[in-house]
Design a protein around this motif. Structure first.
Motif, short mmCIF file in Angstrom:
data_model
loop_
_atom_site.label_atom_id
_atom_site.label_comp_id
_atom_site.label_asym_id
_atom_site.label_seq_id
_atom_site.Cartn_x
_atom_site.Cartn_y
_atom_site.Cartn_z
N THR A 55 29.26 12.71 7.69
CA THR A 55 27.68 12.62 7.56
C THR A 55 27.39 11.26 6.32
OG1 THR A 55 26.95 14.89 7.46
CG2 THR A 55 25.38 13.19 6.36
N GLU A 56 27.21 10.24 7.17
CA GLU A 56 26.74 8.77 5.85
C GLU A 56 25.16 8.65 6.09
OE1 GLU A 56 30.11 6.26 6.65
OE2 GLU A 56 29.46 6.30 8.62
N LYS A 57 24.69 7.24 5.27
CA LYS A 57 23.92 6.51 5.56
C LYS A 57 23.30 6.00 6.06
CE LYS A 57 21.96 9.16 1.43
NZ LYS A 57 23.28 9.15 0.66
N ARG A 58 22.33 5.33 7.48
CA ARG A 58 22.00 4.29 7.77
C ARG A 58 20.72 4.25 7.66
NH1 ARG A 58 21.16 3.84 14.50
NH2 ARG A 58 19.85 2.27 13.01
N ARG A 59 20.12 2.60 7.90
CA ARG A 59 18.94 2.18 7.59
C ARG A 59 18.24 1.80 8.55
NH1 ARG A 59 16.63 1.86 3.03
NH2 ARG A 59 15.74 -0.12 2.34
N PHE A 60 16.67 2.62 8.55
CA PHE A 60 15.59 2.90 9.90
C PHE A 60 14.69 2.76 8.82
CE2 PHE A 60 12.37 5.71 11.44
CZ PHE A 60 12.57 4.89 12.75
N TYR A 61 14.56 1.77 10.43
CA TYR A 61 13.02 0.19 10.41
C TYR A 61 11.56 1.32 10.79
CZ TYR A 61 16.17 -2.77 8.28
OH TYR A 61 17.69 -2.38 7.22
N PRO A 62 11.10 2.09 10.76
CA PRO A 62 9.65 2.82 11.58
C PRO A 62 9.61 1.55 12.01
CG PRO A 62 9.90 3.98 9.50
CD PRO A 62 10.84 2.40 8.66
N GLY A 63 9.15 0.41 11.32
CA GLY A 63 8.10 -1.28 12.15
C GLY A 63 9.05 -1.38 13.64
N ASN A 66 0.36 -1.14 -0.01
CA ASN A 66 0.21 -0.13 -0.28
C ASN A 66 0.90 1.09 -0.15
OD1 ASN A 66 -2.33 -1.35 0.22
ND2 ASN A 66 -2.06 -2.14 2.25
N GLY A 67 2.07 1.11 -0.17
CA GLY A 67 2.91 2.38 -0.57
C GLY A 67 3.15 2.76 1.36
N GLU A 68 3.23 1.65 2.54
CA GLU A 68 3.84 2.35 3.82
C GLU A 68 5.45 2.23 3.88
OE1 GLU A 68 2.82 1.52 8.63
OE2 GLU A 68 1.29 1.59 6.70
N VAL A 69 6.07 3.05 4.07
CA VAL A 69 7.70 3.01 4.20
C VAL A 69 7.72 1.70 5.79
CG1 VAL A 69 9.80 3.71 4.51
CG2 VAL A 69 8.41 5.09 3.51
N LEU A 70 8.61 0.88 5.01
CA LEU A 70 8.84 -0.07 6.04
C LEU A 70 9.98 -0.37 5.87
CD1 LEU A 70 7.54 -3.56 3.86
CD2 LEU A 70 6.44 -1.74 6.04
N ALA A 71 11.20 0.01 5.30
CA ALA A 71 12.92 1.05 5.43
C ALA A 71 13.32 1.69 5.10
CB ALA A 71 13.84 -0.22 5.07
#
Length: 570
Positions: A162-170, A83-88
């Motif tokens: 500045t780096e990037k890391r993964r974020f999991y909202p759930g 449904n387009g909801e962000v998981l990661a």
């Protein structure tokens, strides 16, 4: 003459000092001029060097000059649900580095950093600061508060990248599906690893990946249903004091996984315990004897062979003895049973006789045809290989008929059940969106449509009159099969140590979804109650269906009457 000579002599003597002074002045003036020229040359050289350096630095990448090469390849695409909801998603974070050549007092630096980073490894950090190199990492992926506090310390020779890391909202809700990334934002498990294996890792290595040109990766997962599944199995884990629990919701028409979870699990935002053995993804990476849920396939095999019909009967009056094995029924009826009775009473003796009709070779061929003996093919990397006897003998065929002696994954069991419910088509499960047309094109017909219709009838009958009553959800016509298997402890089956499962489908007039739940080593909910799958795994399925059916687009039908009737042999 004498006067004249004296006069000339006095004139000569008078002019000599003047000549000497004038020459000295000229010499001194020349040296001074040379010094001025040399001084100007030195200053010109210095300023030229500075100017040249400034021009050089101006042409350099400012990010590259403060550490290693800029990590433009560290970007990853967002992962979203159906449904387009962000998981990661990627988020920016600060990482702390040092330039050891500029560090004067390493001990002082460490002492100050410990006020903000109390867990910093002192000895390792000290060696880094004394290495004399141009750049070393001190701490990756700081919080904004940590970065602000360190900046206030005012320590020369350290800085931030500045780096990037993964974020999991759930958080842990879909941890086993989404997987993990490492410190460099590279996928190492779950769908994160699958995405890298599809070419993202190669593109990143070549520097062709930027955040702006990455399209989100859409999964088949419905995050609403995923939340429900995770919530229900977490409750079951506590309610039944089990060591583990899990569930999966599978689209029977397309093979899409709508939700899947296993607990205990981990938080991918802080995966310090992700590798603990008890946090295994039991749904796809664990193999188990699935107990009486396997009787679904035994009965389907007998019906599909053409040698058995729903009107066929089997003698279950006495136990079967073969070698050292004696096969008994848990709640035996002590009489001849029809095929529907064998199924709803979960008769071990009846199931063994069904397998005997087909034969050893036919039995193994059927289980292989329906996908229970081969490693499951899907996008998720964490998939275990089923186990079976090296050489099948009659005793193996008889015990496997009621779920002992062969181990497979719960997800694999659900996939096989989908084929029994959807008209006989076996399709590999997918965690990516798939249309029904695409699924049919990739499927294999493994049982006849008539066998599938018979199994739908038996599933519904079992929920109405058999061991699956506690999986009933009014309005949704649930059908299913219980499975209670004794676990092997120290090489022997241990009474009271169970692996429970309930395999369900709904709505039974035209099954759209398969729901399978497992509860590992449950305890009785209350003193005096049992701990079989009908008392714990079945209610978990009922709760999942009750809460998620509307999200899945299944409308309740309270006026629907099932035509399933128990066929009894007298």
């Amino acid at each position: 003459m004498m006067k004249l000579w004296r006069k000339r002599k006095s004139n000569a003597e008078a002019s000599t000092p003047s000549i000497v002074v004038d020459g000295a002045r000229k010499a001194i003036g020349g040296r001074a001029k040379n010094r001025v020229v040399m001084t100007m040359a030195v200053f010109f050289g210095i300023y030229a060097t500075i100017a040249g350096r400034l021009v050089y630095l101006g042409l350099q990448d400012p990010e590259a000059s403060s550490g290693p090469v800029a990590r433009i390849t560290a970007s990853r695409p967002d992962i979203i649900d159906r449904n387009g909801e962000v998981l990661a998603t990627d988020i920016k974070t600060a990482s702390l580095f040092a330039e050891p050549r500029r560090i004067i007092d390493a001990d002082e630096v460490i002492e100050k950093l410990q006020t903000v980073l109390p867990d910093i490894e002192v000895e390792q950090t000290y060696r880094k600061l004394k290495s004399g190199t141009g750049f070393v990492w001190l701490q990756r992926q700081l919080t904004p508060r940590q970065q602000a506090d360190i900046m206030q310390l005012g320590i020369p020779g350290i800085g931030f990248r500045t780096e990037k890391r993964r974020f999991y909202p759930g958080g842990s809700t879909a941890a086993h599906i989404l997987g993990l990334t490492n410190i460099d934002n590279q996928g190492i498990a779950g769908m994160e690893k699958y995405i890298d294996d599809q070419g993202l890792a190669d593109l990143r290595a070549s520097g062709l990946v930027e955040a702006d040109n990455l399209k989100p990766v859409k999964l088949s997962i419905d995050n609403r249903v995923q939340h429900i599944v995770h919530d229900e199995i977490t409750r079951a884990l506590e309610k039944y004091q089990a060591i583990a629990a899990g569930a999966v919701v599978l689209n029977a028409k397309t093979g899409e996984v709508l939700a899947m979870a296993s607990v205990p699990d981990f938080d991918p935002n802080n995966p310090y315990n992700a590798l603990d053995k008890d946090r295994l993804n039991r749904m796809s990476a664990g193999v188990y004897e699935m107990g009486s849920t396997i009787k679904s396939f035994t009965t389907a095999m007998a019906l599909d062979s053409g040698k058995v019909t729903l009107d066929s009967t089997f003698d279950a009056r006495r136990p079967i003895t073969i070698g050292r094995q004696t096969i008994r029924d848990f709640h035996g009826k002590g009489r001849v049973l029809t095929v529907p009775e064998v199924f709803i009473y979960s008769s071990n003796i009846g199931s063994a006789r069904e397998a005997d009709v087909v034969g050893i070779e036919g039995h193994r061929e059927f289980l292989k045809r329906i996908g229970l003996l081969d490693r499951l093919q899907t996008e998720l990397p964490e998939v275990a290989r089923p186990t079976e006897p090296k050489v099948w003998k009659k005793v193996h065929s008889i015990t496997i008929a009621f779920g002992h002696g062969m181990s497979t994954t719960p997800l694999q069991t659900a996939v096989g059940a989908a084929a029994l419910m959807n008209g006989g088509r076996l399709m590999n499960p997918t965690f990516l969106p798939r249309t029904e047309e695409e699924a049919i094109a990739r499927s294999t017909q493994v049982v006849s449509p008539q066998t599938s219709a018979d199994m739908r009838y038996l599933y519904r009958l079992n929920a109405e009159k058999g061991s699956g009553k506690r999986a009933e959800v009014p309005g949704y016509r649930v059908g299913g099969k219980t499975g209670t298997a004794e676990k092997v402890v120290n090489g022997r089956y241990a009474p009271g140590v169970r692996f429970n499962a309930f395999l369900a489908a709904f709505p039974m007039d035209d099954p759209q979804y398969i729901v399978l739940s497992i509860v590992d080593e449950p305890k009785p909910e209350k003193p005096g109650l049992g701990a079989t799958s009908g008392l714990n795994a079945a209610p978990v399925v009922a709760n999942i269906i009750r809460r998620s059916a509307s999200f899945l687009g299944v409308k309740p039908d309270f006026g629907h009457e099932n035509e399933a009737k128990l066929v009894s042999y007298q």
